[in-house]
Scaffold this motif. Structure first.
Motif, PDB file in Angstrom:
ATOM      1  N   ALA A  81       0.867  -1.072  -0.104  1.00  0.00           N
ATOM      2  CA  ALA A  81       0.007  -0.046  -0.075  1.00  0.00           C
ATOM      3  C   ALA A  81       0.872   1.317  -0.029  1.00  0.00           C
ATOM      4  N   THR A  82       1.189   1.722  -1.211  1.00  0.00           N
ATOM      5  CA  THR A  82       1.792   2.777  -1.216  1.00  0.00           C
ATOM      6  C   THR A  82       1.119   4.240  -0.920  1.00  0.00           C
ATOM      7  N   VAL A  83       1.596   5.026   0.033  1.00  0.00           N
ATOM      8  CA  VAL A  83       0.712   6.470  -0.060  1.00  0.00           C
ATOM      9  C   VAL A  83       1.574   7.572  -0.842  1.00  0.00           C
ATOM     10  N   THR A  84       0.566   8.159  -1.976  1.00  0.00           N
ATOM     11  CA  THR A  84       1.191   8.939  -2.622  1.00  0.00           C
ATOM     12  C   THR A  84       1.016  10.413  -2.161  1.00  0.00           C
ATOM     13  N   ALA A  85       0.132  10.920  -1.506  1.00  0.00           N
ATOM     14  CA  ALA A  85      -0.139  12.273  -0.973  1.00  0.00           C
ATOM     15  C   ALA A  85      -0.730  12.337   0.540  1.00  0.00           C
ATOM     16  N   ILE A  86      -0.288  13.481   1.122  1.00  0.00           N
ATOM     17  CA  ILE A  86      -0.771  13.759   2.527  1.00  0.00           C
ATOM     18  C   ILE A  86      -1.680  14.912   2.222  1.00  0.00           C
ATOM     19  N   HIS A  87      -2.918  14.826   2.889  1.00  0.00           N
ATOM     20  CA  HIS A  87      -3.692  16.133   3.050  1.00  0.00           C
ATOM     21  C   HIS A  87      -3.702  16.572   4.353  1.00  0.00           C
ATOM     22  N   PRO A  88      -3.191  17.537   4.893  1.00  0.00           N
ATOM     23  CA  PRO A  88      -3.189  17.768   6.477  1.00  0.00           C
ATOM     24  C   PRO A  88      -4.710  18.235   6.655  1.00  0.00           C
ATOM     25  N   ALA A  89      -5.102  19.272   5.753  1.00  0.00           N
ATOM     26  CA  ALA A  89      -6.211  20.129   6.169  1.00  0.00           C
ATOM     27  C   ALA A  89      -7.505  19.040   6.141  1.00  0.00           C
ATOM     28  N   GLU A  90      -7.396  17.948   5.426  1.00  0.00           N
ATOM     29  CA  GLU A  90      -8.568  16.875   5.466  1.00  0.00           C
ATOM     30  C   GLU A  90      -8.464  15.870   6.317  1.00  0.00           C
ATOM     31  N   HIS A  91      -7.237  15.893   6.915  1.00  0.00           N
ATOM     32  CA  HIS A  91      -6.766  14.557   7.703  1.00  0.00           C
ATOM     33  C   HIS A  91      -6.946  13.260   6.708  1.00  0.00           C
ATOM     34  N   GLN A  92      -6.293  13.328   5.491  1.00  0.00           N
ATOM     35  CA  GLN A  92      -6.516  12.380   4.880  1.00  0.00           C
ATOM     36  C   GLN A  92      -5.133  11.849   4.110  1.00  0.00           C
ATOM     37  N   VAL A  93      -5.015  10.782   3.759  1.00  0.00           N
ATOM     38  CA  VAL A  93      -3.945  10.362   2.830  1.00  0.00           C
ATOM     39  C   VAL A  93      -4.601   9.715   1.541  1.00  0.00           C
ATOM     40  N   THR A  94      -3.701   9.753   0.409  1.00  0.00           N
ATOM     41  CA  THR A  94      -4.224   9.275  -0.742  1.00  0.00           C
ATOM     42  C   THR A  94      -3.205   8.085  -0.963  1.00  0.00           C
ATOM     43  N   LEU A  95      -3.827   6.731  -1.415  1.00  0.00           N
ATOM     44  CA  LEU A  95      -2.931   5.726  -1.878  1.00  0.00           C
ATOM     45  C   LEU A  95      -2.982   5.537  -3.304  1.00  0.00           C
ATOM     46  N   ALA A  96      -1.905   4.874  -3.871  1.00  0.00           N
ATOM     47  CA  ALA A  96      -1.598   4.609  -5.258  1.00  0.00           C
ATOM     48  C   ALA A  96      -2.755   3.986  -5.964  1.00  0.00           C
ATOM     49  N   ASP A  97      -3.630   3.278  -5.455  1.00  0.00           N
ATOM     50  CA  ASP A  97      -4.855   3.145  -6.178  1.00  0.00           C
ATOM     51  C   ASP A  97      -5.887   4.058  -6.123  1.00  0.00           C
ATOM     52  N   GLY A  98      -5.708   5.524  -5.716  1.00  0.00           N
ATOM     53  CA  GLY A  98      -6.632   6.318  -5.857  1.00  0.00           C
ATOM     54  C   GLY A  98      -7.467   6.776  -4.570  1.00  0.00           C
ATOM     55  N   SER A  99      -7.534   5.629  -3.926  1.00  0.00           N
ATOM     56  CA  SER A  99      -8.319   5.697  -2.571  1.00  0.00           C
ATOM     57  C   SER A  99      -7.845   6.447  -1.563  1.00  0.00           C
ATOM     58  N   ARG A 100      -8.722   7.093  -0.697  1.00  0.00           N
ATOM     59  CA  ARG A 100      -8.410   8.093   0.340  1.00  0.00           C
ATOM     60  C   ARG A 100      -8.595   7.388   1.746  1.00  0.00           C
ATOM     61  N   LEU A 101      -7.816   7.499   2.770  1.00  0.00           N
ATOM     62  CA  LEU A 101      -8.077   7.107   4.041  1.00  0.00           C
ATOM     63  C   LEU A 101      -7.734   8.025   5.163  1.00  0.00           C
ATOM     64  N   GLY A 102      -8.810   8.366   5.944  1.00  0.00           N
ATOM     65  CA  GLY A 102      -8.839   9.481   6.879  1.00  0.00           C
ATOM     66  C   GLY A 102      -7.985   9.046   8.175  1.00  0.00           C
ATOM     67  N   TYR A 103      -7.740   9.991   8.801  1.00  0.00           N
ATOM     68  CA  TYR A 103      -6.962   9.771  10.016  1.00  0.00           C
ATOM     69  C   TYR A 103      -7.203  10.956  11.040  1.00  0.00           C
ATOM     70  N   ALA A 104      -7.091  10.642  12.479  1.00  0.00           N
ATOM     71  CA  ALA A 104      -7.021  11.613  13.390  1.00  0.00           C
ATOM     72  C   ALA A 104      -5.504  12.181  13.601  1.00  0.00           C
ATOM     73  N   LYS A 105      -4.624  11.071  13.851  1.00  0.00           N
ATOM     74  CA  LYS A 105      -3.244  11.371  13.894  1.00  0.00           C
ATOM     75  C   LYS A 105      -2.437  10.636  13.014  1.00  0.00           C
ATOM     76  N   LEU A 106      -1.559  11.123  12.540  1.00  0.00           N
ATOM     77  CA  LEU A 106      -0.765  10.460  11.330  1.00  0.00           C
ATOM     78  C   LEU A 106       0.737  10.449  11.767  1.00  0.00           C
ATOM     79  N   LEU A 107       1.498   9.359  11.827  1.00  0.00           N
ATOM     80  CA  LEU A 107       2.532   8.948  11.830  1.00  0.00           C
ATOM     81  C   LEU A 107       3.712   8.642  10.558  1.00  0.00           C
ATOM     82  N   LEU A 108       4.730   9.295  10.490  1.00  0.00           N
ATOM     83  CA  LEU A 108       5.301   9.163   9.302  1.00  0.00           C
ATOM     84  C   LEU A 108       6.841   8.468   9.727  1.00  0.00           C
TER      85      LEU A 108
END
Length: 416
Positions: A81-108
């Motif tokens: 599962a490759t993450v291609t983008a982080i969206h801090p304002a929306e609290h979401q990340v985008t994955l390589a398959d185009g789907s988005r996953l929401g988060y409350a807290k994110l660790l890199l």
């Protein structure tokens, strides 16, 4: 859309796995998601250039947790599962398959990547870079057929793989641009010890060596051409010229990036709900009063535990003294502390350098800023205490093996 309650980690590494474990150990019962682009579940990297590469450790020993641990602890481990983008304002990340996953807290915990050698032939078959488990497998396989191995770079990875290759019976040539191995890390006094170690084991060390090309035939490497026109024949080439932190996602998301992802002592980034740990984190260290980025196993092991607690709202900071270790031939060592190049004015040795059983201490203005125990064991805690004491210590007493290290802690100011 309701806000996500998930705690998401990008990077299914040792750091990512330890963060997930800490969240559960601390009683967090919400969703925990661990995203990794590799197909392997989280594993530790030191064995890849040490015990596993040498054939001493079985493959299963490199993994952080047993296969069923993640399901048993309700940790969603998503491999490939490759993450291609982080969206801090929306609290979401985008994955390589185009789907988005929401988060409350994110660790890199995105780690780092080997620096590629910018010369012709660097991508030929038989040229190896060591970072992943599959890389270690390929290098180990090369030991079975290669009688001559060239190692480019005399850092920790270069020296450890050189030692493994010699142990496997190959002729080994190490090519290093500097005058000595590990010169920037250890300084001239201690770097010479590692040069002598490899020379004593039959390694051909070439210093001041500038690689011009990796030569090949039929798509496969067969040697290294140097800038002075000389050529080293080799059946396989191992490149270890450093690593670069994987900051691309963070930078694109607008996080502060400077020699890694810049974080405070709590391992929090410039966005309050995003943290970073491990190789990629350039963290403020309270003891040193500066930001440092440490590329060693102990950081990947311990930093994410602090980050996870911070994500849970605990008031914690990361102040552990940097630590790393190596095993080469019959030499084992542990290093505790932190010294920048030129950041010391004296090296004090306790013990015998001729038999490689000693402790080396780096001093700055009489303070012990780092210590390295070579084939001397059960002293790491004492060395750490000397480093953190921030007291001036008499170099003569520090060098005297008849003066117990704990006595130096009891009487730190004795300057005979």
């Amino acid at each position: 859309m309701a806000a996500s309650t998930a705690f998401v980690t990008v990077g299914a590494s040792l750091a990512g796995a330890k963060a997930a474990q800490t969240l559960r150990d601390e009683g967090f019962d919400g969703p925990v998601v661990l995203l990794g682009e590799e197909s392997e579940r989280p594993y530790e990297r030191p064995p890849l250039s040490k015990g596993y590469l040498l054939g001493k450790d079985e493959r299963e020993t490199v993994y952080v947790h047993p296969p069923n641990w993640y399901a048993e602890h309700d940790v969603e481990l998503r491999l490939g599962a490759t993450v291609t983008a982080i969206h801090p304002a929306e609290h979401q990340v985008t994955l390589a398959d185009g789907s988005r996953l929401g988060y409350a807290k994110l660790l890199l915990t995105t780690g780092s990547a080997p620096r590629r050698l910018p010369v012709p032939g660097a991508d030929l078959d038989g040229v190896h870079y060591l970072r992943r488990l599959a890389d270690s497998d390929r290098i180990k396989q090369s030991f079975e057929s290669a009688s001559r191995i060239a190692v480019i770079g005399a850092g920790w990875i270069g020296l450890e793989t050189a030692a493994a290759a010699r142990t496997a019976g190959a002729e080994v040539t190490v090519l290093e641009m500097a005058e000595l191995p590990l010169l920037r890390v250890l300084g001239r006094e201690v770097a010479q010890i590692f040069a002598d170690l490899h020379t004593d084991h039959g390694v051909d060390l070439r210093f001041g060596a500038q690689v011009a090309e990796i030569t090949g035939a039929e798509g496969r490497a067969n040697g290294v051409l140097l800038a002075d026109g000389s050529r080293i024949d080799a059946d396989a080439v191992i490149v270890g010229v450093g690593i670069t932190p994987n900051t691309q996602l963070a930078a694109a998301a607008g996080l502060d990036v400077d020699n890694g992802i810049r974080v405070d002592a709590h391992l929090r980034t410039s966005h309050p709900d995003i943290y970073a740990a491990g190789d990629v984190a350039n963290a403020f260290h309270p003891l040193l009063d500066k930001h440092i980025r440490v590329e060693h196993w102990a950081n990947a092991l311990n930093q994410p535990q602090i980050a996870a607690k911070g994500m849970l709202g605990q008031d914690v900071s990361y102040d552990r003294v940097p630590y790393f270790f190596t095993d080469q031939y019959d030499l084992g060592m542990e290093y505790t502390g932190y010294v920048e190049p030129g950041g010391y004015d004296q090296v004090v040795f306790r013990g015998r350098r001729d038999t490689r059983e000693f402790i080396a201490f780096w001093l700055a203005e009489g303070w012990v800023v780092a210590g390295m125990n070579v084939n001397v064991w059960d002293v790491t805690d004492l060395i750490r205490s000397l480093v953190t004491s921030r007291h001036q210590i008499d170099p003569a007493r520090l060098a005297d093996p008849d003066v117990p290290l704990d006595e130096l802690l009891d009487r730190p100011g004795s300057m005979a």
